[in-house]
Design an enzyme around this catalytic site. Sequence first.
Site, mmCIF file in Angstrom:
data_model
loop_
_atom_site.group_PDB
_atom_site.id
_atom_site.type_symbol
_atom_site.label_atom_id
_atom_site.label_comp_id
_atom_site.label_asym_id
_atom_site.label_seq_id
_atom_site.Cartn_x
_atom_site.Cartn_y
_atom_site.Cartn_z
ATOM 1 N N ASN A 191 0.846 -1.138 -0.016
ATOM 2 C CA ASN A 191 -0.007 -0.009 0.054
ATOM 3 C C ASN A 191 0.801 1.205 -0.002
ATOM 4 O O ASN A 191 2.058 1.200 0.213
ATOM 5 C CB ASN A 191 -0.981 -0.038 1.236
ATOM 6 C CG ASN A 191 -0.203 -0.054 2.395
ATOM 7 O OD1 ASN A 191 0.604 1.011 2.925
ATOM 8 N ND2 ASN A 191 -0.173 -1.104 3.331
ATOM 9 N N LYS B 135 -12.307 -2.232 17.894
ATOM 10 C CA LYS B 135 -11.050 -2.702 18.149
ATOM 11 C C LYS B 135 -10.447 -2.576 19.791
ATOM 12 O O LYS B 135 -9.295 -2.766 20.051
ATOM 13 C CB LYS B 135 -9.828 -1.962 17.167
ATOM 14 C CG LYS B 135 -10.206 -2.051 15.863
ATOM 15 C CD LYS B 135 -9.049 -1.897 15.225
ATOM 16 C CE LYS B 135 -9.232 -2.189 13.538
ATOM 17 N NZ LYS B 135 -8.221 -2.323 12.769
ATOM 18 N N ALA C 234 0.856 1.598 11.615
ATOM 19 C CA ALA C 234 1.159 0.917 10.466
ATOM 20 C C ALA C 234 -0.098 0.667 9.744
ATOM 21 O O ALA C 234 -1.279 0.443 10.026
ATOM 22 C CB ALA C 234 1.766 -0.389 11.063
ATOM 23 N N LYS D 21 7.978 -17.909 -9.612
ATOM 24 C CA LYS D 21 7.479 -16.936 -10.321
ATOM 25 C C LYS D 21 6.181 -17.453 -10.858
ATOM 26 O O LYS D 21 6.197 -18.445 -11.838
ATOM 27 C CB LYS D 21 8.327 -16.254 -11.021
ATOM 28 C CG LYS D 21 7.822 -14.932 -11.549
ATOM 29 C CD LYS D 21 8.874 -14.134 -12.632
ATOM 30 C CE LYS D 21 8.119 -13.312 -13.287
ATOM 31 N NZ LYS D 21 8.899 -12.856 -14.533
ATOM 32 N N PHE E 249 -4.780 4.017 14.317
ATOM 33 C CA PHE E 249 -4.753 5.157 13.238
ATOM 34 C C PHE E 249 -5.892 4.600 12.488
ATOM 35 O O PHE E 249 -6.210 3.221 12.196
ATOM 36 C CB PHE E 249 -3.557 5.315 12.466
ATOM 37 C CG PHE E 249 -2.734 6.414 13.163
ATOM 38 C CD1 PHE E 249 -2.184 6.304 14.372
ATOM 39 C CD2 PHE E 249 -2.347 7.664 12.386
ATOM 40 C CE1 PHE E 249 -1.422 7.411 15.026
ATOM 41 C CE2 PHE E 249 -1.694 8.436 13.155
ATOM 42 C CZ PHE E 249 -1.353 8.480 14.306
ATOM 43 N N PRO F 111 -4.022 -11.081 10.748
ATOM 44 C CA PRO F 111 -4.446 -10.618 12.283
ATOM 45 C C PRO F 111 -4.741 -9.270 12.043
ATOM 46 O O PRO F 111 -4.064 -8.384 11.614
ATOM 47 C CB PRO F 111 -3.243 -11.463 12.839
ATOM 48 C CG PRO F 111 -2.061 -11.344 12.048
ATOM 49 C CD PRO F 111 -2.673 -11.707 10.611
ATOM 50 N N ASP F 112 -5.724 -8.883 13.114
ATOM 51 C CA ASP F 112 -5.769 -7.489 13.200
ATOM 52 C C ASP F 112 -4.914 -7.377 14.453
ATOM 53 O O ASP F 112 -5.047 -7.758 15.592
ATOM 54 C CB ASP F 112 -7.123 -7.142 13.676
ATOM 55 C CG ASP F 112 -7.025 -5.564 13.722
ATOM 56 O OD1 ASP F 112 -6.299 -4.884 14.552
ATOM 57 O OD2 ASP F 112 -8.225 -5.105 13.157
ATOM 58 N N ILE F 113 -3.663 -6.577 14.241
ATOM 59 C CA ILE F 113 -2.624 -6.286 15.399
ATOM 60 C C ILE F 113 -3.057 -5.644 16.391
ATOM 61 O O ILE F 113 -2.955 -5.824 17.576
ATOM 62 C CB ILE F 113 -1.224 -5.987 14.788
ATOM 63 C CG1 ILE F 113 -0.918 -6.838 13.556
ATOM 64 C CG2 ILE F 113 -0.265 -5.926 15.733
ATOM 65 C CD1 ILE F 113 0.417 -6.322 12.774
ATOM 66 N N ASP G 225 -4.521 -5.999 5.039
ATOM 67 C CA ASP G 225 -5.793 -6.636 5.655
ATOM 68 C C ASP G 225 -5.813 -8.131 4.958
ATOM 69 O O ASP G 225 -6.500 -8.931 5.762
ATOM 70 C CB ASP G 225 -7.134 -6.168 5.227
ATOM 71 C CG ASP G 225 -7.183 -4.812 6.235
ATOM 72 O OD1 ASP G 225 -7.005 -4.997 7.386
ATOM 73 O OD2 ASP G 225 -7.789 -3.791 5.461
#
Length: 390
Positions: free
Chosen positions: A207, A337, A271, A284, A319, A300-302, A275
């Site tokens: 991203n 969260k 960070a 390759k 964030f 995982p959702d840290i 997702d």
Amino acid sequence: MKRILLIVGGGIAAYKACELVRLCRKAGIGVTCVLTEGGQHFVTPMTLAALSENQVYTTLWDLKDEAEMGHIQLSRQADLVVVAPATADLLARMAGGIASDLATTLLLATDKPVLAAPAMNVRMWSHAATRRNVAQLRADGVTVLEPDEGPMACGEYGPGRLPEPEAILAAIQQALSPVEQRLVGKHVLVAAGPTHEPIDPVRYIANRSSGKQGFAIAGALAALGARVTLVAGPVTLPTPAGVTRIDVETAREMAATVDAALPADAAIMVAAVADWRVEPAAQKLKKGDAAPLLHLAQNPDILAGVAQGLRRPRLVVGFAAETERVIEHAVAKRTRKNADWIVANDVSGDVMGGEANAVHLVTAQGVESWERASKVDVARRLAERIADAL
Ligand code: CTP
């Protein structure tokens, strides 16, 4: 105007001192340069004079008027003495109190704080003599920055590279206007940057996160005296002064590294974690082989893991980068969260990768919208708020 006396030692990294002078001048800091004999083999007095807009001094004997502008005077009219690059030889002479040339005479005569940014071959840096000299200098009150790690001009690899000029400037600014060390004794964990999720040996999902906001926050927290562990996704930014950095690549690596860094008094999850991930192909992929991309697995959702875990830090900050309904999403995210605060920003413009940020701080008490400011200023303001909360 704050002024520094910059002593440029004789190493290949001396060329970076030119960039440091430019950055200092841009930041409104006056610079007077002293170039050692060794330094003159790498940069010329003319270069430093042009960049600093000031006379450059090279020997004990070229001070025009000893009565007016003697070396004692020169060493004291600055607010801070900076040695960059500080070679092994300069550090040794500083530690030994030897005054064998203009630079070391000034260092012995000064009554101002001294900051040294070392640069040398990796073996010279790890040599017992240098270790001893650095320990002695630190015990004497000299701030000796940690050198960067990486490939060196001599072809070897390891710690010994001069810290990036931006990092030296941050250390200079901190030394010139020391902020109240409100976070001494606190451990703060910061996760920053993007993650890369491999698709095959040559491709990855990524991203646009630059890591700049997270790195600035890590630096601002360290400037307040916190012990900062920065878990960084793949970015090439310089490590802020005083920060312990651990580089990671994928979301799962970031999750494991964050977990291993606990306990902490606060965790700031800046960070932009991917997702999703795919099971990377061993070889390759060829044009027709898009199949693995269709099997996205959830990462995982840290943030949620930290905020809902047994070793939850007292303050957990997330964030939220949104392109629409910014505050609404952030408010929902805070509860979902279990974060204490969400810093929300609208990334529909140029924020990702840009230098400025307009954020909303969402807490249990409500929403504060901060005026658009540089990422460094947003970081300073947030660090102060974190210090208030801890
Ligand atoms: N985050 C995380 N781990 C993830 C995804 C996000 O720790 N796998 C953290 C980010 O560091 C950030 C916060 O969660 O602090 C918000 O991330 P965001 O991707 O905006 O939130 P999501 O939960 O993915 O929500 P949505 O899908 O609605 O955007």
